[in-house]
Design a protein around this motif. Structure first.
Motif, short mmCIF file in Angstrom:
data_model
loop_
_atom_site.label_atom_id
_atom_site.label_comp_id
_atom_site.label_asym_id
_atom_site.label_seq_id
_atom_site.Cartn_x
_atom_site.Cartn_y
_atom_site.Cartn_z
N TYR A 292 0.78 -1.20 0.15
CA TYR A 292 0.13 0.23 0.00
C TYR A 292 0.78 1.05 0.19
N VAL A 293 1.86 1.42 0.92
CA VAL A 293 2.69 2.45 1.04
C VAL A 293 3.64 2.58 -0.42
N MET A 294 3.96 1.46 -1.19
CA MET A 294 4.82 1.85 -2.28
C MET A 294 3.63 2.27 -3.19
N ALA A 295 2.68 1.65 -3.41
CA ALA A 295 1.65 2.08 -4.72
C ALA A 295 1.14 3.37 -4.26
N ASN A 296 1.07 3.95 -3.08
CA ASN A 296 0.76 5.14 -2.74
C ASN A 296 1.82 6.13 -3.05
N LEU A 297 2.79 6.11 -2.70
CA LEU A 297 4.17 6.71 -3.05
C LEU A 297 4.21 7.02 -4.55
N PHE A 298 3.97 5.80 -5.33
CA PHE A 298 4.25 6.02 -6.71
C PHE A 298 3.11 6.56 -7.50
N SER A 299 1.88 6.49 -6.99
CA SER A 299 0.55 7.07 -7.51
C SER A 299 0.79 8.53 -7.17
N HIS A 300 1.66 9.14 -6.57
CA HIS A 300 1.84 10.45 -6.29
C HIS A 300 3.12 11.13 -6.70
N CYS A 301 3.89 10.26 -7.46
CA CYS A 301 5.13 10.78 -7.86
C CYS A 301 5.31 11.44 -9.07
N PRO A 302 5.64 12.82 -9.16
CA PRO A 302 5.46 13.44 -10.25
C PRO A 302 6.74 13.09 -11.30
N LEU A 303 7.53 12.25 -11.17
CA LEU A 303 8.29 11.71 -12.08
C LEU A 303 7.87 10.75 -13.24
N PHE A 304 6.70 10.07 -12.71
CA PHE A 304 5.66 9.26 -13.52
C PHE A 304 4.88 10.10 -14.37
N THR A 305 4.40 9.40 -15.45
CA THR A 305 3.46 9.90 -16.57
C THR A 305 1.98 9.58 -15.41
N LYS A 306 0.87 10.33 -15.98
CA LYS A 306 -0.26 10.33 -15.29
C LYS A 306 -0.84 8.79 -15.56
N ALA A 307 -0.54 8.42 -16.69
CA ALA A 307 -1.12 6.85 -16.87
C ALA A 307 -0.52 5.91 -15.94
N VAL A 308 0.97 6.12 -15.68
CA VAL A 308 1.70 5.25 -14.74
C VAL A 308 1.00 5.42 -13.12
N ARG A 309 0.88 6.74 -12.82
CA ARG A 309 0.49 7.05 -11.78
C ARG A 309 -1.06 6.61 -11.55
N ASP A 310 -1.81 6.49 -12.48
CA ASP A 310 -2.99 6.02 -12.39
C ASP A 310 -3.33 4.40 -12.10
N ARG A 311 -2.25 3.87 -12.87
CA ARG A 311 -2.25 2.17 -12.50
C ARG A 311 -1.74 2.06 -10.95
N PHE A 312 -0.78 2.82 -10.35
CA PHE A 312 -0.43 2.54 -8.89
C PHE A 312 -1.91 3.02 -8.05
N HIS A 313 -2.46 4.09 -8.61
CA HIS A 313 -3.63 4.61 -7.69
C HIS A 313 -4.56 3.30 -7.87
N LYS A 314 -4.79 2.61 -8.89
CA LYS A 314 -5.71 1.45 -8.76
C LYS A 314 -5.19 0.37 -8.08
N LYS A 315 -4.03 -0.03 -8.32
CA LYS A 315 -3.40 -0.99 -7.44
C LYS A 315 -3.49 -0.49 -6.02
N ARG A 316 -3.40 0.69 -5.38
CA ARG A 316 -3.39 0.97 -4.05
C ARG A 316 -4.89 0.67 -3.63
N ILE A 317 -5.74 0.89 -4.46
CA ILE A 317 -7.40 0.83 -4.23
C ILE A 317 -7.47 -0.90 -3.88
N ARG A 318 -7.00 -1.49 -5.02
CA ARG A 318 -7.20 -2.87 -5.02
C ARG A 318 -6.40 -3.85 -3.80
#
Length: 305
Positions: free
Chosen positions: A257-283
């Motif tokens: 959860y912590v890693m998915a949350n971190l990557f879902s807010h990381c500005p170094l990633f594209t929005k598409a990548v951040r969205d994937r981590f956001h969905k993973k965090r929810i799962r």
């Protein structure tokens, strides 16, 4: 074996001496978990016996040589609480058994109160503002006389309703401190009291009014601190369940959860990548953490995947 009986109840001495022999087969079970509570009737005296779990070896040494047992503390703390003008079931005695020179079984005995706990009010199932404000007054009165129940949880406060008023009493009192209680102490003390924010707000608002504190600030701070405690507790239970099912230590829900949350807010990633981590965090939340998010402190509690 060490047996201590409240001098006001000498007729209980014989029962105490034979308690370990009859505890398993006699009495009415009230609660059974890490410790066991049973109700007995001895010569018309209704009493509750709490059997403490045998400590681990290191704790057996500590309780034998350096620290009072939980049973002894429960007995002595009860007298101190009553001395300070607050309420707890009358202490009747305690028993300590030793094996190979170290503490083994121990029992704390108190008068049966017949009161109910406040769980249904603290989780929001039952709503009664009169009870909640009265509870705030009660806790304020404890703190004003220096009584600090370390484990101030819904199961450890019982209540009686007498006509239109409520009277409260403390139980499970082996973890107590008697000291001057600061505002920060009070905020921490409320952290495990209520799942319901509405209930906790009502209690703490009245508490703040009684103690002359800023009501809005105190209510906000207690709820925020309680949210943090319940979030940590949810992670703890989720990880414990994960390991019990054979899950790998390094892939526990907390780390995922912590890693998915971190990557879902990381500005170094594209929005598409951040969205994937956001969905993973929810799962991860939905599959592992949701059953233990009792206070709904995670942002996903109001979202859908």
């Amino acid at each position: 074996m060490k047996v201590v009986t409240n001098p006001a109840y000498p007729f209980l001495a014989d029962f105490f001496c034979h308690l370990s022999d009859c505890f398993e087969t006699e009495g009415t079970t009230i609660y059974e978990g890490r410790n066991v509570l049973k109700r007995f009737n001895i010569e018309g005296c209704e009493l509750v016996v709490k059997s403490f779990k045998v400590p681990f070896f290191v704790n057996r040494v500590i309780y034998t040589l350096f620290r009072k047992s939980k049973a002894r503390r429960s007995y002595e703390y009860a007298f101190e609480i009553l001395k300070r003008g607050s309420n707890t079931p009358e202490p009747l005695g305690y028993i300590e058994e030793y094996k190979h020179g170290l503490l083994s079984h121990s029992y704390s005995v108190s008068a049966y109160s017949g009161a109910s706990d406040i769980r249904e009010y603290m989780n929001g199932q039952l709503k009664d503002k009169t009870l909640l404000t009265a509870l705030g007054v009660f806790i304020a009165s404890l703190h004003q006389v220096g009584i600090f129940h370390i484990d101030l949880s819904p199961g450890n406060i019982l209540y009686y309703k007498e006509q239109e008023t409520f009277r409260f009493t403390l139980v499970d009192i082996n973890r107590m401190q008697f000291k001057k209680i600061t505002v920060q102490d009070a905020i921490r003390n409320f952290s495990r009291l209520a799942i319901s924010r509405e209930a906790l707000s009502c209690v703490t608002r009245e508490y703040a009014r009684i103690r002359g504190l800023d009501e809005e600030s105190f209510v906000r701070q207690t709820n925020q601190y309680s949210d943090r405690v319940y979030k940590k507790y949810a992670f703890h239970l989720a990880c414990k369940a994960w390991r019990k099912e054979g899950g790998n230590w390094f892939t526990q829900p907390y780390f995922q959860y912590v890693m998915a949350n971190l990557f879902s807010h990381c500005p170094l990633f594209t929005k598409a990548v951040r969205d994937r981590f956001h969905k993973k965090r929810i799962r991860i939340y939905t599959s592992c953490i949701l059953p233990f998010d009792f206070r709904k402190v995670f942002p996903e509690s109001s979202q859908e995947d």
